[in-house]
Write a protein that holds these residues in place. Structure first.
Motif, PDB file in Angstrom:
ATOM      1  N   GLU A  91      37.076  22.703 116.075  1.00 31.78           N
ATOM      2  CA  GLU A  91      37.238  23.731 116.538  1.00 31.78           C
ATOM      3  C   GLU A  91      36.365  24.438 117.793  1.00 31.78           C
ATOM      4  O   GLU A  91      37.287  24.944 118.600  1.00 31.78           O
ATOM      5  N   GLU A  92      35.489  23.817 117.566  1.00 28.22           N
ATOM      6  CA  GLU A  92      34.409  24.602 118.931  1.00 28.22           C
ATOM      7  C   GLU A  92      34.310  23.674 119.966  1.00 28.22           C
ATOM      8  O   GLU A  92      33.877  23.966 121.055  1.00 28.22           O
ATOM      9  N   ARG A  93      34.482  22.335 119.775  1.00 28.01           N
ATOM     10  CA  ARG A  93      34.039  21.331 120.658  1.00 28.01           C
ATOM     11  C   ARG A  93      35.331  20.580 121.404  1.00 28.01           C
ATOM     12  O   ARG A  93      36.471  20.369 120.515  1.00 28.01           O
ATOM     13  N   VAL A 105      35.018  16.849 131.038  1.00 19.34           N
ATOM     14  CA  VAL A 105      34.740  15.705 130.076  1.00 19.34           C
ATOM     15  C   VAL A 105      34.579  16.287 128.681  1.00 19.34           C
ATOM     16  O   VAL A 105      34.842  15.428 127.993  1.00 19.34           O
ATOM     17  N   GLU A 106      33.759  17.158 128.571  1.00 17.42           N
ATOM     18  CA  GLU A 106      33.103  17.600 127.393  1.00 17.42           C
ATOM     19  C   GLU A 106      32.792  19.044 127.498  1.00 17.42           C
ATOM     20  O   GLU A 106      32.261  19.450 128.382  1.00 17.42           O
ATOM     21  N   GLU A 107      32.964  19.706 126.377  1.00 13.04           N
ATOM     22  CA  GLU A 107      32.629  21.171 126.169  1.00 13.04           C
ATOM     23  C   GLU A 107      32.113  21.170 124.714  1.00 13.04           C
ATOM     24  O   GLU A 107      32.686  21.033 123.707  1.00 13.04           O
ATOM     25  N   PHE A 139      37.986  26.744 131.260  1.00 13.76           N
ATOM     26  CA  PHE A 139      36.869  27.436 130.553  1.00 13.76           C
ATOM     27  C   PHE A 139      36.791  28.859 130.301  1.00 13.76           C
ATOM     28  O   PHE A 139      37.606  29.424 131.319  1.00 13.76           O
ATOM     29  N   THR A 140      35.957  29.166 129.618  1.00 15.12           N
ATOM     30  CA  THR A 140      36.098  30.883 129.544  1.00 15.12           C
ATOM     31  C   THR A 140      34.908  31.110 129.313  1.00 15.12           C
ATOM     32  O   THR A 140      33.591  30.384 128.731  1.00 15.12           O
ATOM     33  N   LEU A 141      34.331  32.446 129.541  1.00 16.82           N
ATOM     34  CA  LEU A 141      32.784  32.942 129.490  1.00 16.82           C
ATOM     35  C   LEU A 141      33.018  34.433 129.033  1.00 16.82           C
ATOM     36  O   LEU A 141      33.614  35.186 129.483  1.00 16.82           O
ATOM     37  N   LYS A 142      31.996  34.465 127.849  1.00 12.38           N
ATOM     38  CA  LYS A 142      32.220  35.924 127.364  1.00 12.38           C
ATOM     39  C   LYS A 142      30.983  36.618 127.910  1.00 12.38           C
ATOM     40  O   LYS A 142      30.006  36.117 128.575  1.00 12.38           O
ATOM     41  N   PRO A 143      31.144  38.046 127.802  1.00 10.56           N
ATOM     42  CA  PRO A 143      30.243  38.900 128.580  1.00 10.56           C
ATOM     43  C   PRO A 143      28.758  38.458 127.667  1.00 10.56           C
ATOM     44  O   PRO A 143      28.659  38.209 126.526  1.00 10.56           O
ATOM     45  N   GLY A 144      27.673  38.379 128.505  1.00 10.54           N
ATOM     46  CA  GLY A 144      26.373  38.139 128.141  1.00 10.54           C
ATOM     47  C   GLY A 144      25.866  36.492 127.751  1.00 10.54           C
ATOM     48  O   GLY A 144      24.741  36.458 127.649  1.00 10.54           O
TER      49      GLY A 144
END
Ligand code: SF4
Ligand code: MG
Length: 329
Positions: free
Chosen positions: A311-313, A235-237, A29-34
């Motif tokens: 694209e997003e999921r 399992v889901e994002e 997974f990834t996390l962006k600032p904020g």
């Protein structure tokens, strides 16, 4: 925008006398600032082990990070020295837990504990550290901050102690806050107040947050993006709206149905049948298959990949592969 955190194919296993427990089994997974990322799942799904891996606090032995990368602020946390990691912990990455009493020292005043953290990490002198401490206590909504700095942890209620923990965690201006079940030990009204506080702080400070919880309600309040974990895997994002309005994975749907909600009061709660698998004897194929009402033959044979639904999921379920046995991208 660059990612603040990138977790790639993280695998953390525990080597016990009874066998190998794949507690985290290839998590990405990834996390962006904020950004606030909710990590949701039942106890034992690997969500806390994921955060302990990021902090490099896995007890070794029996635990071991056997594969993967954890890129934080352009550094691979699995490749740096323990000394460098210690600087990052508490300074760039701070953590709050379910039970603040276990992380606060009962014999020191809360002021001295916050000041110690500030002086250690920010190299402030005593006066400046005290100012910072009072400022932080005010920020988290503790009344009479200048007076209560001299109080001991037991003099605070559970909710106020959690506010103190949040103040301490944020006092070093971390880039990432990891909150592991931060409201689970609190009663419902206090829970709501702490979530409200965290939401307000997020707007004010823009700290990226990993919010770990078994409770989808907590995620609805605070997260932008959600990953659902089951048996050591994602399992889901999806973004928080999509998870609630249009969940895809049968497990996510089960979690949502077992959540009590006001408008469903009259309806009987549908609880996911069965229980979480024994980590020493994971089901072959999709680990959720013994509990899934839509199970197919392939589900009992092969683990589905985490594939893009849009694209997003992303979703890890054979129902969303284009043709069974083949990956869809
Ligand atoms: Fe159910 Fe099969 Fe999807 Fe697993 S892969 S969740 S068993 S349908
Ligand atoms: Mg946990």
């Amino acid at each position: 925008m660059d990612n603040l955190l990138e977790v790639k194919n993280l695998k953390t296993y525990f080597y016990t006398e009874d066998g190998v427990v794949p507690a985290v089994n290839g998590v990405d997974f990834t996390l962006k600032p904020g950004q606030t990322l909710g990590i949701v799942g039942e106890s034992g799904c690997g969500k806390s082990i994921t955060s302990m891996s990021i902090m490099r606090l896995i007890p070794t032995p029996p635990g071991k990070i056997i594969d993967g990368e954890i890129i934080f602020d352009n550094k691979d946390l699995l490749a740096i020295s323990e000394l460098e990691m210690r600087r990052i912990r508490g300074n760039d990455i701070a953590m709050i837990f379910q039970e603040p009493m276990t992380s606060l020292n009962p014999v020191y005043t809360i002021g001295s504990q916050i000041m110690e953290a500030v002086m250690l990490h920010q190299k402030l002198n005593k006066n400046k550290a005290q100012e910072k401490c009072i400022e932080m206590l005010e920020l988290v909504g503790i009344p009479r901050a200048a007076e209560v700095v001299n109080d001991y942890p037991h003099q605070f209620s559970g909710g106020m102690r959690q506010r103190v923990m949040i103040a301490m965690a944020l006092s070093c201006n971390p880039k990432l806050l990891i909150a592991d079940e931060p409201t689970t030990a609190l009663d419902v009204t206090i829970q709501a107040q702490i979530l409200e506080l965290m939401k307000g702080l997020k707007e004010k400070l823009n700290t990226a947050t990993m919010l770990i919880t078994h409770d989808l309600g907590v995620v609805a309040e605070t997260a932008d993006h959600v990953i659902v974990m089951y048996a050591g895997r994602v399992v889901e994002e999806a973004n928080v709206m999509d998870i609630f309005e249009d969940p895809k994975h049968p497990y996510t749907i089960g979690l949502l149905n077992s959540k009590p909600s006001i408008d469903k009061k009259s309806q009987r709660l549908e609880v996911i049948q069965g229980s979480v698998p024994n980590p020493l004897a994971m089901p072959v194929g999709c680990a959720f298959h013994p509990r899934c009402s839509q199970v197919m033959d392939i589900c009992t044979e092969k683990v589905p990949d985490l594939v893009h639904y849009t694209e997003e999921r992303k979703v890890r379920c054979w129902l969303f592969h284009n043709s069974h046995g083949e990956e869809s991208e």
